[in-house]
Design a protein around this motif. Sequence first.
Motif, PDB file in Angstrom:
ATOM      1  N   VAL B 144       0.863  -1.189   0.000  1.00 57.26           N
ATOM      2  CA  VAL B 144       0.000   0.000   0.000  1.00 57.26           C
ATOM      3  C   VAL B 144       0.897   1.235   0.000  1.00 57.26           C
ATOM      4  CG1 VAL B 144      -1.878  -1.122   1.248  1.00 57.26           C
ATOM      5  CG2 VAL B 144      -0.111   0.057   2.533  1.00 57.26           C
ATOM      6  N   PRO B 145       0.388   2.395  -0.451  1.00 54.25           N
ATOM      7  CA  PRO B 145       1.208   3.599  -0.457  1.00 54.25           C
ATOM      8  C   PRO B 145       1.698   3.946   0.956  1.00 54.25           C
ATOM      9  CG  PRO B 145      -0.965   4.020  -1.416  1.00 54.25           C
ATOM     10  CD  PRO B 145      -0.946   2.605  -0.998  1.00 54.25           C
ATOM     11  N   GLU B 146       2.908   4.515   1.055  1.00 61.58           N
ATOM     12  CA  GLU B 146       3.527   4.742   2.350  1.00 61.58           C
ATOM     13  C   GLU B 146       2.682   5.604   3.293  1.00 61.58           C
ATOM     14  OE1 GLU B 146       7.690   6.265   3.127  1.00 61.58           O
ATOM     15  OE2 GLU B 146       8.003   4.710   1.612  1.00 61.58           O
ATOM     16  N   LEU B 170      -6.103  -9.236   1.140  1.00 62.91           N
ATOM     17  CA  LEU B 170      -6.460  -7.811   1.143  1.00 62.91           C
ATOM     18  C   LEU B 170      -6.745  -7.359  -0.289  1.00 62.91           C
ATOM     19  CD1 LEU B 170      -6.517  -5.050   2.715  1.00 62.91           C
ATOM     20  CD2 LEU B 170      -4.062  -4.911   2.301  1.00 62.91           C
ATOM     21  N   TYR B 171      -7.792  -6.599  -0.458  1.00 65.38           N
ATOM     22  CA  TYR B 171      -8.150  -6.118  -1.795  1.00 65.38           C
ATOM     23  C   TYR B 171      -8.333  -4.610  -1.792  1.00 65.38           C
ATOM     24  CZ  TYR B 171      -9.142 -11.011  -2.752  1.00 65.38           C
ATOM     25  OH  TYR B 171      -9.041 -12.367  -2.913  1.00 65.38           O
ATOM     26  N   PHE B 216     -12.455   7.117  -5.563  1.00 71.78           N
ATOM     27  CA  PHE B 216     -12.298   6.546  -4.225  1.00 71.78           C
ATOM     28  C   PHE B 216     -11.444   5.291  -4.288  1.00 71.78           C
ATOM     29  CE2 PHE B 216     -16.279   8.849  -3.874  1.00 71.78           C
ATOM     30  CZ  PHE B 216     -16.161   9.459  -2.635  1.00 71.78           C
ATOM     31  N   GLN B 217     -10.752   5.042  -3.183  1.00 72.50           N
ATOM     32  CA  GLN B 217     -10.121   3.741  -3.010  1.00 72.50           C
ATOM     33  C   GLN B 217     -10.727   3.119  -1.773  1.00 72.50           C
ATOM     34  OE1 GLN B 217      -5.908   3.600  -3.020  1.00 72.50           O
ATOM     35  NE2 GLN B 217      -5.733   4.586  -5.022  1.00 72.50           N
ATOM     36  N   LEU B 218     -11.185   1.888  -1.921  1.00 70.47           N
ATOM     37  CA  LEU B 218     -11.729   1.171  -0.770  1.00 70.47           C
ATOM     38  C   LEU B 218     -10.828  -0.026  -0.502  1.00 70.47           C
ATOM     39  CD1 LEU B 218     -14.279   2.372  -2.511  1.00 70.47           C
ATOM     40  CD2 LEU B 218     -15.598   1.118  -0.835  1.00 70.47           C
ATOM     41  N   TYR B 219     -10.407  -0.169   0.723  1.00 72.59           N
ATOM     42  CA  TYR B 219      -9.635  -1.346   1.089  1.00 72.59           C
ATOM     43  C   TYR B 219     -10.528  -2.286   1.864  1.00 72.59           C
ATOM     44  CZ  TYR B 219      -5.238   0.828  -0.294  1.00 72.59           C
ATOM     45  OH  TYR B 219      -4.228   1.383  -1.012  1.00 72.59           O
ATOM     46  N   PHE B 220     -10.472  -3.577   1.503  1.00 71.79           N
ATOM     47  CA  PHE B 220     -11.230  -4.548   2.293  1.00 71.79           C
ATOM     48  C   PHE B 220     -10.526  -5.892   2.296  1.00 71.79           C
ATOM     49  CE2 PHE B 220     -13.228  -7.427  -0.793  1.00 71.79           C
ATOM     50  CZ  PHE B 220     -13.049  -6.740  -1.981  1.00 71.79           C
ATOM     51  N   THR B 221     -10.885  -6.716   3.265  1.00 67.49           N
ATOM     52  CA  THR B 221     -10.353  -8.064   3.308  1.00 67.49           C
ATOM     53  C   THR B 221     -11.498  -9.038   3.137  1.00 67.49           C
ATOM     54  OG1 THR B 221     -10.539  -8.027   5.706  1.00 67.49           O
ATOM     55  CG2 THR B 221      -8.373  -7.605   4.787  1.00 67.49           C
ATOM     56  N   ALA B 222     -11.229 -10.170   2.476  1.00 69.60           N
ATOM     57  CA  ALA B 222     -12.258 -11.182   2.290  1.00 69.60           C
ATOM     58  C   ALA B 222     -11.574 -12.499   2.005  1.00 69.60           C
ATOM     59  CB  ALA B 222     -13.180 -10.813   1.135  1.00 69.60           C
ATOM     60  N   VAL B 243      -4.198  -6.756  -3.108  1.00 72.02           N
ATOM     61  CA  VAL B 243      -3.016  -6.093  -2.577  1.00 72.02           C
ATOM     62  C   VAL B 243      -2.111  -7.174  -2.010  1.00 72.02           C
ATOM     63  CG1 VAL B 243      -2.166  -4.417  -0.904  1.00 72.02           C
ATOM     64  CG2 VAL B 243      -4.401  -4.082  -1.982  1.00 72.02           C
ATOM     65  N   LEU B 244      -0.883  -7.227  -2.512  1.00 74.98           N
ATOM     66  CA  LEU B 244      -0.005  -8.334  -2.129  1.00 74.98           C
ATOM     67  C   LEU B 244       0.638  -8.107  -0.768  1.00 74.98           C
ATOM     68  CD1 LEU B 244       1.630  -9.065  -5.570  1.00 74.98           C
ATOM     69  CD2 LEU B 244      -0.279 -10.238  -4.440  1.00 74.98           C
ATOM     70  N   TYR B 245       0.874  -9.208  -0.086  1.00 72.98           N
ATOM     71  CA  TYR B 245       1.608  -9.181   1.172  1.00 72.98           C
ATOM     72  C   TYR B 245       3.103  -9.168   0.866  1.00 72.98           C
ATOM     73  CZ  TYR B 245      -2.308 -10.129   4.295  1.00 72.98           C
ATOM     74  OH  TYR B 245      -3.452 -10.022   5.034  1.00 72.98           O
ATOM     75  N   ARG B 246       3.843  -8.402   1.657  1.00 71.56           N
ATOM     76  CA  ARG B 246       5.295  -8.469   1.523  1.00 71.56           C
ATOM     77  C   ARG B 246       5.803  -9.598   2.400  1.00 71.56           C
ATOM     78  NH1 ARG B 246       5.975  -3.797  -1.211  1.00 71.56           N
ATOM     79  NH2 ARG B 246       4.910  -1.927  -0.465  1.00 71.56           N
ATOM     80  N   GLN B 247       7.114  -9.901   2.251  1.00 74.90           N
ATOM     81  CA  GLN B 247       7.684 -11.016   2.998  1.00 74.90           C
ATOM     82  C   GLN B 247       7.529 -10.847   4.506  1.00 74.90           C
ATOM     83  OE1 GLN B 247       8.948 -14.045   2.206  1.00 74.90           O
ATOM     84  NE2 GLN B 247       7.927 -13.536   0.279  1.00 74.90           N
ATOM     85  N   ARG B 248       7.831  -9.624   4.972  1.00 73.94           N
ATOM     86  CA  ARG B 248       7.831  -9.399   6.409  1.00 73.94           C
ATOM     87  C   ARG B 248       6.418  -9.329   6.956  1.00 73.94           C
ATOM     88  NH1 ARG B 248      10.116  -4.154   9.531  1.00 73.94           N
ATOM     89  NH2 ARG B 248       9.177  -4.804  11.481  1.00 73.94           N
ATOM     90  N   ARG B 249       6.178 -10.031   8.024  1.00 77.06           N
ATOM     91  CA  ARG B 249       4.860 -10.043   8.637  1.00 77.06           C
ATOM     92  C   ARG B 249       4.986  -9.570  10.071  1.00 77.06           C
ATOM     93  NH1 ARG B 249       2.622 -14.217   5.503  1.00 77.06           N
ATOM     94  NH2 ARG B 249       2.641 -13.256   3.490  1.00 77.06           N
ATOM     95  N   PRO B 250       3.915  -9.057  10.627  1.00 75.30           N
ATOM     96  CA  PRO B 250       3.970  -8.732  12.046  1.00 75.30           C
ATOM     97  C   PRO B 250       4.179 -10.037  12.817  1.00 75.30           C
ATOM     98  CG  PRO B 250       1.899  -8.026  11.057  1.00 75.30           C
ATOM     99  CD  PRO B 250       2.619  -8.806  10.034  1.00 75.30           C
ATOM    100  N   GLN B 251       4.815  -9.912  13.973  1.00 74.03           N
ATOM    101  CA  GLN B 251       5.070 -11.121  14.742  1.00 74.03           C
ATOM    102  C   GLN B 251       3.781 -11.680  15.308  1.00 74.03           C
ATOM    103  OE1 GLN B 251       7.615 -11.168  18.130  1.00 74.03           O
ATOM    104  NE2 GLN B 251       9.394 -11.243  16.789  1.00 74.03           N
TER     105      GLN B 251
END
Lengths: 122, 679
Positions: B144-146, B170-171, B216-222, B243-251
């Motif tokens: 996602v944008p910074e 995430l979409y 508009f941009q709408l973010y949602f998960t499904a 929206v792609l996940y990056r390698q690093r994930r929250p612990q």
Amino acid sequence: MAKRILVVEDSPITRSLIISSLEDLGDFTAVEASNGFQALRKLPEYLPDLVITDINMPDINGLEVVRFVKENENFKHIPVIIVTTEGRDVDRERGLKLGADRYLIKPFDPEDLQRHVRDLLG
Amino acid sequence: MDQSLSDFVSEAEDILDSLEDSISQLMDISTDDHRKPDIINAIFRSAHSLKGLSGMLNLDNLSDLSHHVESLLDSVRLNKIALDDDIVDLLSYGVQLINRMVHAVAEGAGDSSVSVDEFLRELEKLGSEEVSGSAPDLSEFVDVPEGLTEVLSEYEEHRFRDNIEREVPLYRVICHLPFDTFDVRLRDLSEGIREVGELLTTLPQTDGVAEGTIGFQLYFTAREDGERLRDRLQSDGVSLEQVLYRQRRPQTMADSFALEASEGPEGERGYFEDEIKGVSNTVRVDIAKLDNLMNLVGELVILRSNFTSIAGRLREILFDVGSDSLLELEKTSVQMEKMLIDLRDGVMDIRMVPMGQLFSRLQRVSKKIARELNKKVNFEFSGGDTELDKMIMEEMVSPLLHMVRNSIDHGIENSEERKAKGKRETGMVRLSAYQQGNHVVLEVEDDGAGIDLEGVRRSAIRRGVLREGEELSEEDILSLLFKPGFSTKETVTGISGRGVGMDVVRKEIENIGGAVEVHSVKDRGTRVTLTLPITLAILQALLVRTGSRVFAIPMGSILETIQLESGDIRTMQGIEVVNLRDRTLPLLRLENIFELPRADDGNETYAVIIGMGNRIMGLVAQELLGKQDIVIKPLGEAFAKSVGLAGAAELGDQSTVLVLDVAGLMLEAIRLGGLGKRV
């Protein structure tokens, strides 16, 4: 010409309290928006001289309204006052960072609001 | 009362209404429902609005109380406190107090007349840990944008993080809409998203949009497949991307266990490994994936049946020659069938969950309802280990809840009344589940007042459903309860008045191919019986021909088939009937229901005896074509509302047959002409 103030707030009572506390300021027109969508619609329609917005609203929150105003060439000159309930420090900081000009904590003192509005409208 | 106070009361009552609505929704849904965060947030927002509102009017006690409820909810929605039964109780209690305060204000007593000490004491026991430190920007985890984090409210940011931690896909929807209609279109879009997932934020776009439009941009998960989401949501000016996940994930919890395990001293390692192993023994699977698997198995079963017919044709050709290979083909085909059945049962087994899961949820809510209505009720459960398809169980939550509410509210009398009737002071509501052939039967039974048949009759006359003086059997009167908008109570009580009515209960149950029956004895009690299919995914059906059409009848609803000789079909009071042992059964002709040309009445006709609940009737068929496993596919839009059809199924030879919805069919037959009453 009467100044136009856009009041974005989902509670009708709080909205009317904001508007009535502005009455002492004299010649102005209040444009009311009960949610973020209405705010976006009324901005270009009325080109207000000032925006007063709540943060916690359904659909589009007040921060997004602030960003919409402050990142848009046509609106970025419009001052924005955030009126929000105490305790949401993170949200308030973000609002100011996005370019909001002032913030007030609910329940607010009508005289404080008048002072900020007078300052910003010059 | 001062005008601003009376304005306040009406706005506060509106907010309280939606607050109570949301809390009852919260009780109805399962813990992992994707709507849960939205509902909690709605409750939070209501409390927040009340706080602001009462503060503006100097109602300090009310404002303080709302503030406490709000902070409790804030901790819940930011996952600082887990939402368990106690918290839900405390929340309901807080809302009750708010309600009382608002009423006190309305009656001029002021908000200080309500004591909140007990609530505050309970609240103090909880405590809440502050989450400190700043977390890395969201853009480090997902594409996602910074600056995105900066425009999110604290809560929205938290929802992003929570979803990312659970790795929910995430979409992002990007839409450019005409300025004139954007709010309507956007609301439609948001509703569409909320049906399948969680809408995280809606961001207006500030640049790069054409004159007269707004972006508009709408973010949602499904947890639904991207293609399917696209079909659902994409339209003119609206596009969807993942929206792609990056390698690093929250612990996550498991990560930190792993970390500690590898760093800890030798002796502790085993312990942590066990912890982690314990976690990985079960896998949470999206039910949609199981559906997909089940469809594939179903199609394999159908493909396999092709082998049998190919082998049959080969045998005809090679009859004289005799062939080892042919024999081998047949053997393999039989083996394959056995293994496919094992596979099918295995997949089916994964979907099955014990009813006990639902019982414990119902028990919690039931106790609360009893408490609110001030009734003494014992809840009994039996058959908690009866297994039912997870999907069906989810569908049953609100109907069962509705029936339990009815039992407590309308069924169980108050203590004095019960004593006067010579009953035990404490009422009983019993939920039982058991398996009956291909069905699971659920019963909700109470020892309350029973249904007031005369009251139902009067109410029906008042509503014009029934004419004055019209005679009805007990059973017919009870069936009136399932008419839309029907209620015997003159004033609906707070609890039973909400949610779904019995007509909706019936509809929901029929939608999944089940049936519902009510049995009631005055002053003894009421029993509602639901007969449900064990699973929806795959079923055995009998293929029958009437005229030139082939229909599939689910085996679960077939009692037996009989061959008809000429003269077996008689006419009684204008209805065709047939004798089966000591009963006289009405006959149903599919061509009448579906308005097809009348089938040829040859000698070789059959009656397929179908039954649902306690109704039995016969279906006339010209030919029985055998049993087959079928996978029901929904009918297209054009047939969506066809009564008596459950869907379509594809057979091995690529032809498609219509699958009958037996419960719907029987009702339609009754509607068309008094058919199917017990004779």
